[in-house]
Scaffold this active site. Sequence first.
Site, PDB file in Angstrom:
ATOM      1  N   GLU A  11       0.895  -1.162   0.173  1.00 25.26           N
ATOM      2  CA  GLU A  11      -0.072  -0.145   0.102  1.00 25.26           C
ATOM      3  C   GLU A  11       0.985   1.004   0.023  1.00 25.26           C
ATOM      4  O   GLU A  11       0.413   2.190  -0.463  1.00 25.26           O
ATOM      5  CB  GLU A  11      -0.791  -0.024   1.147  1.00 25.26           C
ATOM      6  N   GLU A  64      -2.466   8.616  -0.533  1.00 30.16           N
ATOM      7  CA  GLU A  64      -2.878   7.948  -1.738  1.00 30.16           C
ATOM      8  C   GLU A  64      -2.301   8.880  -2.975  1.00 30.16           C
ATOM      9  O   GLU A  64      -2.306  10.062  -2.688  1.00 30.16           O
ATOM     10  CB  GLU A  64      -4.180   7.750  -1.768  1.00 30.16           C
ATOM     11  N   ASN A  82     -15.100   4.774   7.332  1.00 26.15           N
ATOM     12  CA  ASN A  82     -13.958   4.246   7.990  1.00 26.15           C
ATOM     13  C   ASN A  82     -13.213   5.114   8.829  1.00 26.15           C
ATOM     14  O   ASN A  82     -12.818   4.939  10.155  1.00 26.15           O
ATOM     15  CB  ASN A  82     -12.841   3.457   7.031  1.00 26.15           C
TER      16      ASN A  82
END
Length: 234
Positions: free
Chosen positions: A97, A106, A143
């Site tokens: 990741e 990201e 989340n």
Amino acid sequence: MKTTLSTLLLTGLFLAGILIPESVVSQNNGVNRVDIVTYDFFYGIMAKSPNNCRGRSFYTRVAFLRAIRDYPDFARSGSLDDSKRELAAFFAHVTHETGHFCYVEEINGRSKNYCDRSNSEYPCAPNKGYYGRGPIQISWNYNYGAAGRSLGSDLLGNPDIVASDPMISFKTALWFWMENVHSVVGQGFGATIRAINGDLECNGRNADQVNSRVGYYTEYCKQFGVQTGPNLRC
């Protein structure tokens, strides 16, 4: 009380974060995770990322070891080998990741919409982005909201703290892991892939991504001296 040189030395090591004692809860196997996630292991992952990566100055072993003290059951189920496999799985996904601890956020995340407006329990805050951040690249408002509630931090209102506070960053990853992944670790590494990104990668959707994760997991199991176990893919 008499203070010896050895006492002073141990105190200094503790304050520096070199010695971080592990709490042991009777319900788990009491494995000392500090001894498994060594300095060489942790920074051996980071050594494979480019020198100019932001994550190199953000992610630290000390932050990880301090964060896991709030998750005493993380990587402490079953045998010592089971604990090592769970740690190998966790760091395999983290490596994938973050690009070997390179990325804190990201890539192009700010341009993506991770707001589920149908979720009324954790509504999106105005002008806030819930794109991937941290070791597991936690995303989506639900989340951030649930993790924030668990950690006692307003991550809906301030999601950027996941990319600015290393302790909170690791804790969001550990929260996600314990909520979504820990319970399926015994089913094989493939089950952990499905729990993290199954909709996008499993059942032939993205074999290259799956192979990347499996490769890291296999490598880390070898470093820990354990077999990978069955069911590596999803």
